[in-house]
Scaffold this motif. Structure first.
Motif, PDB file in Angstrom:
ATOM      1  N   LYS A 175      80.861 109.831  76.937  1.00  0.00           N
ATOM      2  CA  LYS A 175      81.667 108.969  76.074  1.00  0.00           C
ATOM      3  C   LYS A 175      80.850 108.085  75.132  1.00  0.00           C
ATOM      4  O   LYS A 175      81.418 107.435  74.257  1.00  0.00           O
ATOM      5  N   THR A 177      77.540 105.039  74.752  1.00  0.00           N
ATOM      6  CA  THR A 177      77.257 103.720  75.326  1.00  0.00           C
ATOM      7  C   THR A 177      77.713 102.628  74.369  1.00  0.00           C
ATOM      8  O   THR A 177      77.192 102.522  73.251  1.00  0.00           O
ATOM      9  N   PRO A 178      78.684 101.818  74.749  1.00  0.00           N
ATOM     10  CA  PRO A 178      79.126 100.737  73.854  1.00  0.00           C
ATOM     11  C   PRO A 178      78.033  99.683  73.700  1.00  0.00           C
ATOM     12  O   PRO A 178      77.395  99.295  74.679  1.00  0.00           O
ATOM     13  N   SER A 179      77.825  99.234  72.486  1.00  0.00           N
ATOM     14  CA  SER A 179      76.809  98.208  72.231  1.00  0.00           C
ATOM     15  C   SER A 179      77.432  96.854  71.943  1.00  0.00           C
ATOM     16  O   SER A 179      76.746  95.833  71.961  1.00  0.00           O
ATOM     17  N   GLN A 180      78.737  96.860  71.663  1.00  0.00           N
ATOM     18  CA  GLN A 180      79.443  95.617  71.371  1.00  0.00           C
ATOM     19  C   GLN A 180      80.783  95.618  72.118  1.00  0.00           C
ATOM     20  O   GLN A 180      81.384  96.682  72.322  1.00  0.00           O
ATOM     21  N   GLU A 182      83.769  94.963  71.207  1.00  0.00           N
ATOM     22  CA  GLU A 182      84.882  95.582  70.489  1.00  0.00           C
ATOM     23  C   GLU A 182      85.018  97.069  70.794  1.00  0.00           C
ATOM     24  O   GLU A 182      86.114  97.624  70.736  1.00  0.00           O
ATOM     25  N   GLN A 183      83.914  97.730  71.098  1.00  0.00           N
ATOM     26  CA  GLN A 183      83.932  99.165  71.333  1.00  0.00           C
ATOM     27  C   GLN A 183      84.581  99.544  72.672  1.00  0.00           C
ATOM     28  O   GLN A 183      84.835 100.730  72.920  1.00  0.00           O
ATOM     29  N   SER A 185      87.541  99.186  73.438  1.00  0.00           N
ATOM     30  CA  SER A 185      88.867  99.764  73.173  1.00  0.00           C
ATOM     31  C   SER A 185      88.809 101.278  73.084  1.00  0.00           C
ATOM     32  O   SER A 185      89.832 101.960  73.196  1.00  0.00           O
ATOM     33  N   GLU A 186      87.616 101.836  72.878  1.00  0.00           N
ATOM     34  CA  GLU A 186      87.439 103.281  72.766  1.00  0.00           C
ATOM     35  C   GLU A 186      87.045 103.912  74.105  1.00  0.00           C
ATOM     36  O   GLU A 186      86.814 105.120  74.174  1.00  0.00           O
ATOM     37  N   HIS A 187      86.983 103.101  75.169  1.00  0.00           N
ATOM     38  CA  HIS A 187      86.464 103.594  76.448  1.00  0.00           C
ATOM     39  C   HIS A 187      87.502 103.519  77.558  1.00  0.00           C
ATOM     40  O   HIS A 187      88.530 102.842  77.442  1.00  0.00           O
ATOM     41  N   TYR A 268      76.564  88.706  69.957  1.00  0.00           N
ATOM     42  CA  TYR A 268      77.301  89.022  71.167  1.00  0.00           C
ATOM     43  C   TYR A 268      76.495  88.663  72.397  1.00  0.00           C
ATOM     44  O   TYR A 268      75.374  89.131  72.581  1.00  0.00           O
TER      45      TYR A 268
END
Length: 307
Positions: A175, A177-180, A182-183, A185-187, A268
């Motif tokens: 999937k 790796t989210p860095s922020q 806000e991301q 919501s995509e996980h 962040y």
């Protein structure tokens, strides 16, 4: 002594909300407690309790009598505890309440050393994510995080535990790796439903000192932290976990801790920088018996500075 026993049955029934529950606190049968209260009412010539199928209520006479005798019963219990513990090591039953995860991961490994140091103390652990009541459950000391503190309890801070957002390497490979924040919501987000009030435990971040809660649609919800931990290890998504739950899997590579300051924008800061604060709680200063004090001192000594 029979009169005192009857008064105790009355007081415990009121505190616990029923004659049967009060009897359990006394260690006697419900029938025996009911007979004690009937004898007390007969000796006083007054009805103290109104018994219905749904609840137990005090009469006006009962309320007046309870206000006078409840402090006496508690004072006698304290006096007995003082005499029992005088001239010796702490002893007797110590009933400890805790959330399930803190109990399993933190308290359980500490208990053997405590009981070796204090062999005359008998431990009873009550692990529950539901509300714990010191009076009705006869709990000597409870471990709570800050949001669980209640007015009237005496609380002493024992630990600050980081919160980590974690996912398995397999999930992050699939999937990304989210860095922020806000991301998220995509996980696939694995969220905890708080058993006490049924709310979802929000995922909170600090942004330059400002509170931020990202928009999240949970893919799975559970009321047990260890189950969410297991789901994260198996690649089901991202979970919010206390360090004492996640650290071993992070060290062995089964989980990856996200939003570390080295890998995110300076705008962040993860909520891992705002730890969960845990407190040891007891009813009042009179509840600080030798055995409670010994356990408190032990916790403060063995709680790690770094988790």
């Amino acid at each position: 002594m029979d009169t005192l026993r009857s008064i105790e049955s009355f007081v415990k029934a009121v505190q616990a909300g029923s004659i049967a529950a009060g009897a359990r606190l006394q260690g006697i049968t419900a029938a025996a407690a009911s007979q004690n209260i009937q004898r007390l009412e007969k000796s006083l010539g007054a009805r103290l309790l109104v018994r219905t199928t749904r609840k137990l209520a005090m009469t006006e006479s009962g309320e007046l009598y309870y206000a006078e005798v409840q402090p006496v019963i508690e004072a006698l219990a304290r006096a007995q505890s003082v005499i029992t513990e005088f001239h010796g090591q702490p002893q007797g039953r110590l009933k400890i309440g805790s959330s399930v995860a803190f109990g399993r991961h933190v308290l359980m490994p500490l208990m053997p050393a405590f009981t070796r140091n204090f062999p005359k103390v008998s431990i009873e652990l009550v692990l529950s994510d539901h509300s714990l009541d010191h009076v009705t459950q006869d709990i000597d000391i409870s471990i709570r995080f800050k949001q669980q503190l209640e007015p009237g309890l005496v609380a002493r801070k024992i630990a600050s535990v980081p919160v980590l957002f974690c996912a398995s390497p397999d999930y992050l490979l699939r999937k990304g790796t989210p860095s922020q924040p806000e991301q998220l919501s995509e996980h696939d987000c694995l969220m905890f439903r708080v058993p006490v009030d049924g709310r979802l435990l929000s995922w909170e971040f600090d942004r330059n000192g400002l509170h931020y809660v990202p928009e999240i649609t949970p893919s799975m919800i559970c009321n047990d932290i260890d189950s969410l931990h297991r789901l994260a290890v198996e690649g089901a998504g991202i979970a919010r976990l206390a360090a004492f739950v996640a650290n071993e899997d992070i060290q062995r590579g089964s989980l990856v801790s996200l939003f570390q300051t080295a890998s995110v924008s300076s705008d962040y800061l993860p909520s891992a920088s705002v730890p969960l604060e845990f407190y040891a709680c007891f009813r009042d200063r009179h509840a600080m018996t030798n055995k409670v004090r010994a356990f408190m001192d032990y916790l403060l000594k063995v709680m790690p500075d770094v988790w």
